[in-house]
Design a protein around this motif. Structure first.
Motif, PDB file in Angstrom:
ATOM      1  N   VAL A 168       0.391   5.662   0.123  1.00 18.51           N
ATOM      2  CA  VAL A 168      -0.541   6.772   0.321  1.00 18.51           C
ATOM      3  C   VAL A 168       0.152   8.063  -0.109  1.00 18.51           C
ATOM      4  O   VAL A 168       1.219   8.401   0.401  1.00 18.51           O
ATOM      5  CB  VAL A 168      -1.012   6.873   1.789  1.00 18.51           C
ATOM      6  CG1 VAL A 168      -1.924   8.094   1.963  1.00 18.51           C
ATOM      7  CG2 VAL A 168      -1.747   5.610   2.208  1.00 18.51           C
ATOM      8  N   ARG A 184      -5.129   6.211  -1.463  1.00 16.35           N
ATOM      9  CA  ARG A 184      -4.499   4.967  -1.005  1.00 16.35           C
ATOM     10  C   ARG A 184      -4.407   4.028  -2.199  1.00 16.35           C
ATOM     11  O   ARG A 184      -5.417   3.684  -2.814  1.00 16.35           O
ATOM     12  CB  ARG A 184      -5.317   4.330   0.119  1.00 16.35           C
ATOM     13  CG  ARG A 184      -4.709   3.019   0.649  1.00 16.35           C
ATOM     14  CD  ARG A 184      -5.530   2.492   1.809  1.00 16.35           C
ATOM     15  NE  ARG A 184      -6.894   2.181   1.394  1.00 16.35           N
ATOM     16  CZ  ARG A 184      -7.921   2.060   2.250  1.00 16.35           C
ATOM     17  NH1 ARG A 184      -7.743   2.247   3.538  1.00 16.35           N
ATOM     18  NH2 ARG A 184      -9.130   1.767   1.795  1.00 16.35           N
ATOM     19  N   THR A 210       0.837  -1.198   0.000  1.00 17.42           N
ATOM     20  CA  THR A 210       0.000   0.000   0.000  1.00 17.42           C
ATOM     21  C   THR A 210       0.872   1.247   0.000  1.00 17.42           C
ATOM     22  O   THR A 210       1.884   1.308   0.697  1.00 17.42           O
ATOM     23  CB  THR A 210      -0.917   0.023   1.235  1.00 17.42           C
ATOM     24  OG1 THR A 210      -1.747  -1.138   1.228  1.00 17.42           O
ATOM     25  CG2 THR A 210      -1.789   1.267   1.245  1.00 17.42           C
ATOM     26  N   THR A 260      -2.888   8.660   9.398  1.00 21.38           N
ATOM     27  CA  THR A 260      -3.794   7.541   9.166  1.00 21.38           C
ATOM     28  C   THR A 260      -4.725   7.901   8.030  1.00 21.38           C
ATOM     29  O   THR A 260      -5.274   9.012   7.990  1.00 21.38           O
ATOM     30  CB  THR A 260      -4.618   7.231  10.430  1.00 21.38           C
ATOM     31  OG1 THR A 260      -3.728   6.914  11.504  1.00 21.38           O
ATOM     32  CG2 THR A 260      -5.563   6.057  10.195  1.00 21.38           C
ATOM     33  N   SER A 311       3.565  11.484   8.598  1.00 21.73           N
ATOM     34  CA  SER A 311       2.919  10.296   9.165  1.00 21.73           C
ATOM     35  C   SER A 311       1.443  10.607   9.355  1.00 21.73           C
ATOM     36  O   SER A 311       1.051  11.771   9.476  1.00 21.73           O
ATOM     37  CB  SER A 311       3.548   9.920  10.512  1.00 21.73           C
ATOM     38  OG  SER A 311       3.403  10.986  11.444  1.00 21.73           O
ATOM     39  N   GLN A 357       9.587   2.479   2.962  1.00 20.18           N
ATOM     40  CA  GLN A 357       8.984   3.515   2.121  1.00 20.18           C
ATOM     41  C   GLN A 357       9.462   4.904   2.537  1.00 20.18           C
ATOM     42  O   GLN A 357       9.740   5.761   1.688  1.00 20.18           O
ATOM     43  CB  GLN A 357       7.454   3.447   2.196  1.00 20.18           C
ATOM     44  CG  GLN A 357       6.836   2.261   1.472  1.00 20.18           C
ATOM     45  CD  GLN A 357       5.320   2.362   1.384  1.00 20.18           C
ATOM     46  OE1 GLN A 357       4.710   3.321   1.861  1.00 20.18           O
ATOM     47  NE2 GLN A 357       4.701   1.369   0.785  1.00 20.18           N
ATOM     48  N   GLN A 358       9.584   5.128   3.824  1.00 20.26           N
ATOM     49  CA  GLN A 358      10.040   6.431   4.302  1.00 20.26           C
ATOM     50  C   GLN A 358      11.458   6.731   3.804  1.00 20.26           C
ATOM     51  O   GLN A 358      11.753   7.839   3.351  1.00 20.26           O
ATOM     52  CB  GLN A 358      10.004   6.489   5.825  1.00 20.26           C
ATOM     53  CG  GLN A 358      10.411   7.852   6.388  1.00 20.26           C
ATOM     54  CD  GLN A 358      10.185   7.949   7.882  1.00 20.26           C
ATOM     55  OE1 GLN A 358       9.908   6.949   8.546  1.00 20.26           O
ATOM     56  NE2 GLN A 358      10.282   9.144   8.417  1.00 20.26           N
ATOM     57  N   GLN A 409       4.167   3.967   4.564  1.00 17.84           N
ATOM     58  CA  GLN A 409       3.487   2.951   5.356  1.00 17.84           C
ATOM     59  C   GLN A 409       4.451   2.112   6.177  1.00 17.84           C
ATOM     60  O   GLN A 409       4.023   1.292   6.989  1.00 17.84           O
ATOM     61  CB  GLN A 409       2.663   2.050   4.433  1.00 17.84           C
ATOM     62  CG  GLN A 409       1.634   2.807   3.604  1.00 17.84           C
ATOM     63  CD  GLN A 409       0.632   3.573   4.444  1.00 17.84           C
ATOM     64  OE1 GLN A 409      -0.198   2.959   5.122  1.00 17.84           O
ATOM     65  NE2 GLN A 409       0.704   4.896   4.450  1.00 17.84           N
ATOM     66  N   ASP A 410       5.745   2.302   5.977  1.00 13.70           N
ATOM     67  CA  ASP A 410       6.748   1.610   6.774  1.00 13.70           C
ATOM     68  C   ASP A 410       8.082   2.333   6.620  1.00 13.70           C
ATOM     69  O   ASP A 410       8.200   3.313   5.874  1.00 13.70           O
ATOM     70  CB  ASP A 410       6.875   0.126   6.373  1.00 13.70           C
ATOM     71  CG  ASP A 410       7.138  -0.077   4.894  1.00 13.70           C
ATOM     72  OD1 ASP A 410       7.864   0.757   4.290  1.00 13.70           O
ATOM     73  OD2 ASP A 410       6.621  -1.050   4.316  1.00 13.70           O
ATOM     74  N   TYR A 441       7.388   0.602  -5.568  1.00 12.00           N
ATOM     75  CA  TYR A 441       7.062   1.830  -4.847  1.00 12.00           C
ATOM     76  C   TYR A 441       7.777   3.020  -5.481  1.00 12.00           C
ATOM     77  O   TYR A 441       7.193   4.086  -5.675  1.00 12.00           O
ATOM     78  CB  TYR A 441       7.459   1.683  -3.380  1.00 12.00           C
ATOM     79  CG  TYR A 441       7.111   2.879  -2.523  1.00 12.00           C
ATOM     80  CD1 TYR A 441       5.789   3.175  -2.213  1.00 12.00           C
ATOM     81  CD2 TYR A 441       8.111   3.708  -2.010  1.00 12.00           C
ATOM     82  CE1 TYR A 441       5.459   4.275  -1.416  1.00 12.00           C
ATOM     83  CE2 TYR A 441       7.794   4.794  -1.207  1.00 12.00           C
ATOM     84  CZ  TYR A 441       6.469   5.078  -0.914  1.00 12.00           C
ATOM     85  OH  TYR A 441       6.159   6.163  -0.118  1.00 12.00           O
ATOM     86  N   ASP A 483      -5.758  12.161   4.796  1.00  7.53           N
ATOM     87  CA  ASP A 483      -4.690  11.721   5.694  1.00  7.53           C
ATOM     88  C   ASP A 483      -4.070  12.954   6.332  1.00  7.53           C
ATOM     89  O   ASP A 483      -4.112  14.055   5.766  1.00  7.53           O
ATOM     90  CB  ASP A 483      -3.630  10.925   4.930  1.00  7.53           C
ATOM     91  CG  ASP A 483      -2.929   9.892   5.800  1.00  7.53           C
ATOM     92  OD1 ASP A 483      -2.729  10.157   7.001  1.00  7.53           O
ATOM     93  OD2 ASP A 483      -2.578   8.816   5.278  1.00  7.53           O
TER      94      ASP A 483
END
Length: 220
Positions: free
Chosen positions: A50, A101, A48, A179, A177, A150-151, A146-147, A111, A77
């Motif tokens: 975002v 998303r 996923t 949701t 960051s 990815q960051q 999302q993790d 990604y 988000d």
């Protein structure tokens, strides 16, 4: 907000507000940028992403045409659940960004490739708190990893593009960051359901066409 007015207008309203967009259709072109030097390793599981970059109608439309993407959801988000609705977000006081998303198959599209499309053609990463006719922090350019992998890739890619002077102005994209909360049903797949909507015709169709022209091997 022009888009809000047009989106909620009746048929007569659409005809009247259509003049607001007359002559504003951009001949969108992708910016030629390098692929990320580093990418998230592919796995055998769906992943996923975002992303936020202006109106989620156009962002959703572009990524729904990317091979390897299995679903795209419009939403919000960067804020809380209690204010994750269009009326509240439109006040520009909730902290949300209009976002999408993306669920994708890492064996078919990475990604890093999604980020390349994001920066090259899905939006303009040099516009601060606005995109096209829409302005305010809810239209900001942002990546919501999302993790940690990815960051790391997102931060490194922004730095890579800055060093390469890939754009004429500095990149203002933020790595944040948050949701993700899905938007209302009437916002989902808006491009496909309302192909003649003035906003779609003048702002989003050129963007999708530019994506297909720049990334033919990725386009569905």
């Amino acid at each position: 907000m022009t888009r809000l007015i047009v989106a909620t207008a009746g048929l007569a309203g659409l005809a009247a507000f259509g003049s607001l967009f007359a002559g504003t259709a951009n001949a969108e072109r992708a910016v030629a940028i390098p692929a990320p030097a580093h990418d998230v390793p592919a796995t055998g599981h769906k992943a996923t992403a975002v992303l936020a970059g202006g109106c989620f109608w156009g962002m959703e439309a572009v990524f729904e045409h990317v091979k390897g993407v299995t679903s795209v959801t419009a939403g919000y988000d960067g804020g809380t659940r209690t204010t994750a609705d269009y009326a509240a977000v439109s006040t520009e006081r909730t902290g949300h960004a209009e976002a999408i998303r993306i669920v994708y198959d890492p064996q078919k599209v990475s990604y890093g490739t999604l980020l390349r499309v994001f920066f090259s053609v899905a939006h303009d990463p040099t516009q601060l708190n606005r995109q096209g006719p829409d302005s305010g922090p809810s239209y900001r350019s942002a990546i919501f990893p999302q993790d940690r992998a990815q960051q790391a890739v997102a931060s490194a890619y922004i730095a890579q593009l800055q060093r390469a002077h890939a754009f004429k102005a500095p990149i203002v994209t933020r790595v944040e960051s948050g949701t993700f909360y899905p938007a209302e049903a009437y916002h989902q797949h808006f491009y496909d359901r309302h192909p003649t909507h003035p906003y779609i015709v003048h702002w989003d169709k050129p963007k999708v066409a530019a994506f297909k022209a720049a990334f033919p091997s990725l386009a569905t």
